[in-house]
Design a protein around this motif. Structure first.
Motif, short mmCIF file in Angstrom:
data_model
loop_
_atom_site.label_atom_id
_atom_site.label_comp_id
_atom_site.label_asym_id
_atom_site.label_seq_id
_atom_site.Cartn_x
_atom_site.Cartn_y
_atom_site.Cartn_z
N SER A 171 0.85 -1.18 0.00
CA SER A 171 0.00 0.00 0.00
C SER A 171 0.89 1.23 0.00
N VAL A 172 0.69 2.12 -0.98
CA VAL A 172 1.49 3.34 -1.12
C VAL A 172 0.61 4.54 -0.77
N VAL A 173 1.00 5.24 0.29
CA VAL A 173 0.20 6.36 0.79
C VAL A 173 0.98 7.66 0.66
N ASN A 174 0.26 8.70 0.27
CA ASN A 174 0.84 10.04 0.09
C ASN A 174 1.98 10.06 -0.92
N GLY A 175 2.00 9.08 -1.79
CA GLY A 175 2.97 9.05 -2.88
C GLY A 175 4.29 8.41 -2.56
N ASN A 176 4.68 8.37 -1.27
CA ASN A 176 6.02 7.85 -0.97
C ASN A 176 6.12 6.97 0.27
N ILE A 177 5.00 6.68 0.94
CA ILE A 177 5.03 5.79 2.10
C ILE A 177 4.60 4.40 1.65
N HIS A 178 5.46 3.42 1.83
CA HIS A 178 5.21 2.06 1.38
C HIS A 178 5.02 1.17 2.60
N ILE A 179 3.82 0.62 2.77
CA ILE A 179 3.47 -0.12 3.98
C ILE A 179 3.71 -1.61 3.74
N LEU A 180 4.64 -2.18 4.52
CA LEU A 180 5.00 -3.59 4.38
C LEU A 180 4.76 -4.33 5.69
N PRO A 181 4.57 -5.65 5.62
CA PRO A 181 4.39 -6.44 6.83
C PRO A 181 5.70 -6.57 7.61
N GLY A 182 5.57 -6.94 8.87
CA GLY A 182 6.76 -7.11 9.71
C GLY A 182 7.40 -8.47 9.60
N VAL A 183 6.67 -9.48 9.11
CA VAL A 183 7.24 -10.83 8.97
C VAL A 183 8.42 -10.76 8.01
N PRO A 184 9.63 -11.11 8.47
CA PRO A 184 10.82 -10.89 7.63
C PRO A 184 10.76 -11.51 6.24
N SER A 185 10.25 -12.73 6.13
CA SER A 185 10.22 -13.38 4.82
C SER A 185 9.31 -12.62 3.86
N LEU A 186 8.17 -12.14 4.36
CA LEU A 186 7.27 -11.36 3.52
C LEU A 186 7.84 -9.99 3.21
N PHE A 187 8.41 -9.36 4.22
CA PHE A 187 9.02 -8.04 4.03
C PHE A 187 10.07 -8.10 2.93
N GLN A 188 10.94 -9.08 3.00
CA GLN A 188 12.03 -9.19 2.03
C GLN A 188 11.51 -9.50 0.64
N ALA A 189 10.53 -10.40 0.54
CA ALA A 189 9.99 -10.76 -0.78
C ALA A 189 9.30 -9.57 -1.44
N LEU A 190 8.54 -8.81 -0.65
CA LEU A 190 7.84 -7.65 -1.21
C LEU A 190 8.82 -6.54 -1.57
N LEU A 191 9.82 -6.32 -0.72
CA LEU A 191 10.80 -5.28 -1.02
C LEU A 191 11.56 -5.61 -2.30
N ASP A 192 11.99 -6.85 -2.43
CA ASP A 192 12.69 -7.24 -3.66
C ASP A 192 11.79 -7.13 -4.88
N GLY A 193 10.51 -7.47 -4.69
CA GLY A 193 9.57 -7.37 -5.80
C GLY A 193 9.27 -5.94 -6.21
#
Length: 286
Positions: A167-189
């Motif tokens: 979820s991208v809010v105000n154009g530059n805030i990217h909301i990611l989960p705290g679970v490390p495996s999900l955080f890393q997968a989404l960030l890389d994606g």
């Protein structure tokens, strides 16, 4: 002139900040590894990570932090607080910070239905029947929504195997989960969405050179101070890091111009009586 959300979603990314949200981190129950992963990710892309903060699951704290970070940094990532329980308040707090409603994101909900694993503890769960379990799941797909902007730019699906959107809010805030495996997968994606907005769209990133020295920091301080002042205009940062209990310390040269960094190596080696290494402990036996 105020920067709009649209401006923030398209401008060149120079700086980044990370907001870790969770009582469990501050209480010592969980160790934060996501900020370290983000730091390496930013470094590899040439993004300057300027700030990492850890705050509790508190609405006012979240609201203050995301407003401030959105104003000051080009790219902001939050981690944590988007689960199904009562203390997962990140979505609602960020929505409130920017006066946005929380709306059910149907695409995310449909992906959740398809990709979620069956829960053996709730064998009678029915996606079509209202229940406390269903409401808990819906908390995770009610997202801050700015209906004045392009919806596709606000919800990024970066993997076919994950229902969780960024979820991208105000154009530059990217909301990611705290679970490390999900955080890393989404960030890389997210990388393909970020590359066109980098200073170097090819994503060559920042370079770091390590030089191992047997000299104490006090003995090299004057030279490194002079060197740092001399190369600052070229975007180079000079670092000095003691390695407690070891015979050798580390000097670093960090910058984007690899050729210029390479041109400094011989000089630095001579002045700190050191040698270039690929990792800090490489010369420990010398």
């Amino acid at each position: 002139m105020a920067t709009t959300s649209q401006d923030k979603s398209t401008r060149t990314i120079h700086s980044a900040a990370c907001l870790i949200i969770g009582d469990e981190v501050l209480g010592g129950k969980t160790v934060d590894t996501n900020s370290a992963y983000l730091a390496k990710w930013c470094f590899s892309l040439g993004i300057s990570l300027k700030r990492v903060e850890v705050i509790e699951d508190d609405e006012s704290e979240i609201m203050e932090a995301v407003r401030r970070m959105s104003d000051r940094y080009d790219f902001v990532v939050t981690s944590g607080g988007i689960g199904p329980t009562h203390d997962d308040i990140t979505y609602q707090s960020i929505a409130k910070a920017f006066d946005l409603p929380l709306k059910l994101h149907d695409e995310a909900f449909q992906k959740m239905k398809v990709l979620s694993r069956p829960d053996t503890l709730t064998p009678n769960f029915d996606w079509e029947t209202d229940s406390p379990a269903l409401q808990a799941k819906l908390r995770m797909v009610r997202l801050p929504t700015d209906e004045s902007r392009d919806l596709k730019s606000q919800f990024l699906f970066v993997s076919d195997n994950l229902w969780v959107p960024i979820s991208v809010v105000n154009g530059n805030i990217h909301i990611l989960p705290g679970v490390p495996s999900l955080f890393q997968a989404l960030l890389d994606g997210m990388k393909p969405f970020i590359l066109p907005r980098l200073v170097d769209p090819e994503g060559k990133g920042t370079c770091r050179i390590l030089i191992s020295t047997p000299m104490p920091e006090s003995a090299v301080a004057a030279y490194l101070t002079e060197l740092a002042a001399r190369v600052e205009a070229k975007g180079v940062k000079v670092g000095s890091y003691p390695r407690w209990g070891k015979k050798r310390n580390t000097v670093t040269l960090v910058g984007r111009d690899q050729a210029f960094l390479e041109s400094l190596v011989a000089e630095v080696e001579e002045n700190v009586q050191g040698r270039r290494v690929s990792q800090e402990d490489e010369a420990d036996d010398l």
